[in-house]
Scaffold this motif. Structure first.
Motif, PDB file in Angstrom:
ATOM      1  N   ALA A 185       0.783  -1.614  -0.345  1.00  0.00           N
ATOM      2  CA  ALA A 185       0.397   0.357   0.272  1.00  0.00           C
ATOM      3  C   ALA A 185       0.948   1.094   0.408  1.00  0.00           C
ATOM      4  O   ALA A 185       0.503   2.427  -0.523  1.00  0.00           O
ATOM      5  CB  ALA A 185      -0.884  -0.372   1.325  1.00  0.00           C
ATOM      6  N   ASP A 186       1.955   1.262   0.191  1.00  0.00           N
ATOM      7  CA  ASP A 186       2.655   2.003   0.992  1.00  0.00           C
ATOM      8  C   ASP A 186       4.163   2.571  -0.483  1.00  0.00           C
ATOM      9  O   ASP A 186       5.087   2.889  -0.200  1.00  0.00           O
ATOM     10  CB  ASP A 186       3.600   2.399   2.216  1.00  0.00           C
ATOM     11  CG  ASP A 186       4.280   0.977   2.495  1.00  0.00           C
ATOM     12  OD1 ASP A 186       4.562   0.316   1.239  1.00  0.00           O
ATOM     13  OD2 ASP A 186       5.357   1.041   3.209  1.00  0.00           O
ATOM     14  N   GLU A 187       3.801   1.797  -1.433  1.00  0.00           N
ATOM     15  CA  GLU A 187       4.876   1.494  -2.641  1.00  0.00           C
ATOM     16  C   GLU A 187       5.515   3.101  -2.945  1.00  0.00           C
ATOM     17  O   GLU A 187       6.883   3.071  -3.339  1.00  0.00           O
ATOM     18  CB  GLU A 187       4.153   0.963  -3.366  1.00  0.00           C
ATOM     19  CG  GLU A 187       4.580   0.880  -5.636  1.00  0.00           C
ATOM     20  CD  GLU A 187       5.730  -0.143  -4.531  1.00  0.00           C
ATOM     21  OE1 GLU A 187       6.463  -1.274  -3.701  1.00  0.00           O
ATOM     22  OE2 GLU A 187       6.974  -0.111  -5.556  1.00  0.00           O
ATOM     23  N   SER A 188       4.391   4.020  -2.886  1.00  0.00           N
ATOM     24  CA  SER A 188       5.147   5.134  -3.399  1.00  0.00           C
ATOM     25  C   SER A 188       5.975   6.050  -2.816  1.00  0.00           C
ATOM     26  O   SER A 188       7.858   6.072  -3.065  1.00  0.00           O
ATOM     27  CB  SER A 188       4.488   6.588  -3.683  1.00  0.00           C
ATOM     28  OG  SER A 188       3.035   6.404  -4.671  1.00  0.00           O
ATOM     29  N   ALA A 189       6.133   5.577  -0.765  1.00  0.00           N
ATOM     30  CA  ALA A 189       7.207   5.933  -0.006  1.00  0.00           C
ATOM     31  C   ALA A 189       8.336   5.007   0.076  1.00  0.00           C
ATOM     32  O   ALA A 189       9.348   5.555  -0.059  1.00  0.00           O
ATOM     33  CB  ALA A 189       5.934   5.813   1.277  1.00  0.00           C
ATOM     34  N   ARG A 190       8.001   3.654   0.052  1.00  0.00           N
ATOM     35  CA  ARG A 190       8.738   2.976   0.095  1.00  0.00           C
ATOM     36  C   ARG A 190      10.011   2.800  -1.569  1.00  0.00           C
ATOM     37  O   ARG A 190      11.090   3.023  -1.242  1.00  0.00           O
ATOM     38  CB  ARG A 190       8.287   1.028  -0.809  1.00  0.00           C
ATOM     39  CG  ARG A 190       9.218   0.233   0.205  1.00  0.00           C
ATOM     40  CD  ARG A 190       8.582  -1.083  -0.069  1.00  0.00           C
ATOM     41  NE  ARG A 190       8.509  -0.798  -1.820  1.00  0.00           N
ATOM     42  CZ  ARG A 190       9.743  -1.597  -3.089  1.00  0.00           C
ATOM     43  NH1 ARG A 190      10.569  -2.194  -1.846  1.00  0.00           N
ATOM     44  NH2 ARG A 190       9.370  -1.970  -3.800  1.00  0.00           N
ATOM     45  N   MET A 191       9.526   3.733  -2.199  1.00  0.00           N
ATOM     46  CA  MET A 191      10.140   3.763  -4.032  1.00  0.00           C
ATOM     47  C   MET A 191      11.013   4.784  -3.761  1.00  0.00           C
ATOM     48  O   MET A 191      12.357   4.835  -3.800  1.00  0.00           O
ATOM     49  CB  MET A 191       9.508   3.569  -5.232  1.00  0.00           C
ATOM     50  CG  MET A 191       8.821   2.324  -5.817  1.00  0.00           C
ATOM     51  SD  MET A 191      10.709   1.117  -5.670  1.00  0.00           S
ATOM     52  CE  MET A 191      11.745   2.205  -7.020  1.00  0.00           C
ATOM     53  N   ALA A 192      10.520   5.966  -2.913  1.00  0.00           N
ATOM     54  CA  ALA A 192      11.334   6.742  -2.430  1.00  0.00           C
ATOM     55  C   ALA A 192      12.556   6.662  -1.709  1.00  0.00           C
ATOM     56  O   ALA A 192      13.543   7.200  -1.893  1.00  0.00           O
ATOM     57  CB  ALA A 192      10.389   7.866  -1.754  1.00  0.00           C
ATOM     58  N   ALA A 193      11.929   5.989  -0.622  1.00  0.00           N
ATOM     59  CA  ALA A 193      13.138   5.400   0.525  1.00  0.00           C
ATOM     60  C   ALA A 193      14.029   4.471   0.055  1.00  0.00           C
ATOM     61  O   ALA A 193      15.077   4.955   0.341  1.00  0.00           O
ATOM     62  CB  ALA A 193      12.062   4.684   1.554  1.00  0.00           C
ATOM     63  N   LEU A 194      13.985   3.531  -1.025  1.00  0.00           N
ATOM     64  CA  LEU A 194      14.585   3.099  -1.911  1.00  0.00           C
ATOM     65  C   LEU A 194      16.142   4.033  -2.227  1.00  0.00           C
ATOM     66  O   LEU A 194      17.100   3.843  -2.605  1.00  0.00           O
ATOM     67  CB  LEU A 194      14.242   2.263  -2.991  1.00  0.00           C
ATOM     68  CG  LEU A 194      14.896   1.445  -3.650  1.00  0.00           C
ATOM     69  CD1 LEU A 194      16.111   0.291  -3.045  1.00  0.00           C
ATOM     70  CD2 LEU A 194      14.298   0.018  -4.570  1.00  0.00           C
ATOM     71  N   CYS A 195      15.259   4.964  -3.496  1.00  0.00           N
ATOM     72  CA  CYS A 195      16.312   5.821  -3.961  1.00  0.00           C
ATOM     73  C   CYS A 195      17.345   6.582  -3.137  1.00  0.00           C
ATOM     74  O   CYS A 195      18.021   6.802  -3.584  1.00  0.00           O
ATOM     75  CB  CYS A 195      15.187   6.192  -4.856  1.00  0.00           C
ATOM     76  SG  CYS A 195      14.132   6.126  -6.123  1.00  0.00           S
ATOM     77  N   GLY A 196      16.823   6.794  -2.266  1.00  0.00           N
ATOM     78  CA  GLY A 196      17.452   7.872  -1.119  1.00  0.00           C
ATOM     79  C   GLY A 196      18.626   7.359  -0.611  1.00  0.00           C
ATOM     80  O   GLY A 196      19.008   7.687  -0.259  1.00  0.00           O
ATOM     81  N   LEU A 197      18.647   5.711  -0.822  1.00  0.00           N
ATOM     82  CA  LEU A 197      19.909   5.155  -0.082  1.00  0.00           C
ATOM     83  C   LEU A 197      21.217   5.448  -0.758  1.00  0.00           C
ATOM     84  O   LEU A 197      22.038   4.992  -0.385  1.00  0.00           O
ATOM     85  CB  LEU A 197      19.433   4.381   0.219  1.00  0.00           C
ATOM     86  CG  LEU A 197      18.202   3.285   0.826  1.00  0.00           C
ATOM     87  CD1 LEU A 197      17.944   2.097   0.992  1.00  0.00           C
ATOM     88  CD2 LEU A 197      19.418   4.103   2.749  1.00  0.00           C
TER      89      LEU A 197
END
Length: 672
Positions: free
Chosen positions: A8-20
């Protein structure tokens, strides 16, 4: 295959992944060290640190796997990041979510998977630390806890930004790694390039019954059985000189030796590591005594099973029974030697259930369809269903058939068909056992011919005797004294009884030889019942029994031979009158049922003993067979009635409750 749902939080999850800022970056030792530790610790061929991108899973660190990424929709890790819990699949081939997954069916042939989700600093699940094996395996709570510890180490590495953080993480990693080693379920021993023991964890101390100070600094060869020591010493020297290679493990079975001298079988896994530029080795030792005992026990069981199967096969092939086993798909699995000898066909000629029909007389098959449909109360299709319908419903099925051999000759057999159920109560097939009853049939024919001849020879003189007794009783020879009349009356009654017995025996002989003529006529059933009651009134009067007839509205039309059906009804009525209490009422009910007319005759007498119920329709069967029984009868009436009803394509049966009631009934198909 089940695709993993998108969180459900895919957008936030992808943002966190890219932020790494870690996707598509070169390999790093800090991550490879973690997967290497996991691979060694769990003796697993593949260890990965996986980042789950929008359309793929990309491996930041990979040991034992060549490809750098795979599609997300087939990945196990996409399932693992759905919740913050360990995700363990002991056997992917047995899991409906993954059994047809390309990664299971093809390289890397995943059978076991254990993955721990890794969080970014905002808590989003972005990656996993996972183990993969190509064989199924169990994963204990201790194993999960150890992998979780390594996952926390990996999670810290994902989120390290400063030297200070790195230093703190390094210390925490060291503590975690020490805790993992200290609490591991396997003995973990490290040795240097000279074969000297450097570390000896608590499980190793327990397994070898040895304190660290007794072994650290000493030769590793002390831990193996004496006759292995020279070879182990030479082997360690070769390892120190040539090495093993990164990511390569050596797996051996050896005998360990405890400090008290006792020996035990062990599995030894050796892997290489480098510390400050020199080689060192880690050995994982696991006691396999229990596994060896189980393997030995399994070998013994397999030998005993093979002996049992061999014995069973010898019995099956040496007896004179035809044994045929068919699976649920209609394939003939067994057509034993007895069947081949009896019928002349080879096993190769009888591969399918449909091929077995060649063994049967078409007329018998047609009669079986009609009889079975009437018995089960539902239409039975011609073909395999006529043989297995009763067995499928767990009903006994034993009947006589005429087999046709390959050479065209005919053979009477008694065929018993049973369903076979597996240990989970699922139907697995059907077995038919056929016994050659040719000799029995010859003996029965001889007996029947003898009975028929004797009965016919007795019938004429008995008619003369009965007539002469009647003339004497009527005064044809003059006045008869009272005492002589009593004797004449007894003689006349016994003469009637003998005539009935002879007539019954002749009826049985006609039925069994197929010579009893039936002339069915479509007619209402009620008038036949009324005629039978009228014919039985005189018989029932001495018992002071009356009949209560009730019928459903409307004519119940059946195709029936009038005389034979009245014979059946009279037999049921007279039996009920004999066993009803004096002054009792016999209830006669004529009912309409879907497709059938049902006639029931109920008395409230003593009932039928349990031990007699299975024989009640047999010839000469009587619950009280003694010479002094109070109720008369030949014991043939129900046997004849059953044959007559079955010739009408109906069925006859009974219900009885001792001391309460007995109900005999028959059902006949309604005429169109």
């Amino acid at each position: 295959m089940l695709d993993a749902p998108v969180p459900a939080d895919e957008s936030a999850r992808m943002a966190a992944l890219c932020g790494l800022n870690i996707l598509d970056t070169p390999p790093e030792e800090r991550f490879d060290r973690i997967t290497r530790s996991a691979q060694r610790m769990f003796d697993c061929p593949i260890a990965l640190m996986t980042l789950v991108d929008s359309e793929r899973q990309w491996f930041k660190s990979r040991l034992g796997l060549d490809v750098p990424e795979t599609p997300r929709n087939i990945s196990f890790c996409a399932h693992a990041i759905l919740r913050n819990f360990p995700f363990v699949i002991p056997d992917a081939a047995a899991d409906p979510r993954f059994a047809d997954n390309p990664l299971v069916l093809g390289p890397p042939h995943i059978r076991f998977y254990a993955g721990i989700p890794l969080r970014a600093d905002n808590g989003a699940l972005v990656a996993t630390l996972c183990l993969i094996d190509r064989v199924p395996r169990s994963f204990s709570d201790d194993d999960i806890a150890a992998l979780c510890d390594l996952a926390q180490w990996a999670e810290l590495e994902l989120n390290v930004y400063t030297i200070k953080q790195a230093t703190e993480v390094s210390r925490e990693k060291e503590a975690r790694l020490r805790a993992i080693v200290e609490h591991a379920g396997d003995a973990i021993i490290t040795i240097d390039d000279q074969g000297l023991v450097e570390t000896f964890n608590p499980e190793a101390q327990r397994l070898f019954a040895c304190r660290p100070d007794q072994i650290i600094g000493g030769s590793f060869s002390k831990l193996v059985a004496r006759h292995y020591r020279a070879a182990v010493t030479s082997y360690v020297r070769a390892l120190a000189r040539d090495g093993i290679g990164d990511g390569v493990r050596i797996n051996r079975q050896v005998f360990g030796q405890r400090s008290d001298g006792t020996r035990f079988p062990a599995n030894l896994v050796v892997s290489e590591m480098h510390i400050n530029g020199r080689r060192a080795f880690t050995g994982l030792v696991r006691d396999i005594s229990a596994r060896r005992r189980k393997a030995d026990e399994m070998k013994r069981l397999n030998r005993r099973l093979a002996e049992t199967l061999s014995l069973q096969q010898a019995i099956l092939n040496s007896n004179n029974y035809a044994i045929i086993y068919v699976n649920v798909h209609g394939q003939v699995i067994m057509f034993n030697d007895g069947a081949q000898r009896m019928l002349g066909y080879s096993e190769a000629e009888m591969r399918t259930q449909s091929s077995l029909l060649v063994l049967h007389d078409p007329a018998e098959l047609e009669a079986r369809v009609h009889a079975l449909s009437a018995e089960l109360g539902r239409p039975i299709r011609p073909g395999a269903e006529m043989f297995i319908a009763k067995a499928r419903e767990r009903l006994p099925d034993e009947s006589e058939w005429t087999y046709i051999r390959k050479d065209g000759s005919r053979l009477p057999v008694l065929l018993s068909v049973s369903a076979v159920w597996d240990d989970e109560n699922a139907l697995s097939g059907f077995v038919g056992i056929a016994q050659d009853i040719s000799e029995r049939k010859k003996m029965e024919n001889m007996k029947n011919e003898f009975i028929s001849t004797v009965s016919h020879e007795l019938r004429t003189p008995m008619t003369s005797i009965k007539g002469s007794l009647g003339l004497l009783a009527g005064g044809a020879a003059g006045e008869i004294p009272v005492r002589a009349k009593v004797l004449l009356d007894i003689a006349s009654k016994n003469c009637d009884r003998l005539v009935r017995l002879i007539n019954d025996i002749l009826d049985v002989e006609k039925i069994e030889s197929g010579n009893m003529r039936f002339e069915p006529v479509v007619q209402p059933l009620l008038p036949l019942v009324e005629q039978a009651i009228a014919a039985t009134h005189a018989f029932a009067s001495p018992f002071k029994v009356s009949f209560d007839l009730r019928s459903d509205n409307g004519d119940l039309m059946v195709a029936a031979d009038t005389d034979r059906l009245i014979q059946v009804i009279v037999n049921l009525l007279s039996n009920a009158a004999k066993f009803a209490p004096p002054g009792g009422v016999v209830e006669v009910r004529l009912l309409r049922q879907p497709g059938y007319a049902r006639l029931s005759v109920t008395d409230h007498g003593p009932g039928i003993p349990d031990q007699f119920r299975s024989r009640i329709f047999q010839k000469f069967a009587q619950a009280d067979a003694s010479d002094t029984r109070p109720k008369g009868g030949t014991g043939l009436g129900l046997n004849i009635s059953k044959a007559i009803i079955e010739r009408h394509r109906g069925r006859i049966d009974f219900l009885s409750e001792c001391g309460v009631r007995t109900e005999f009934f028959f059902e006949l198909p309604l005429a169109a």
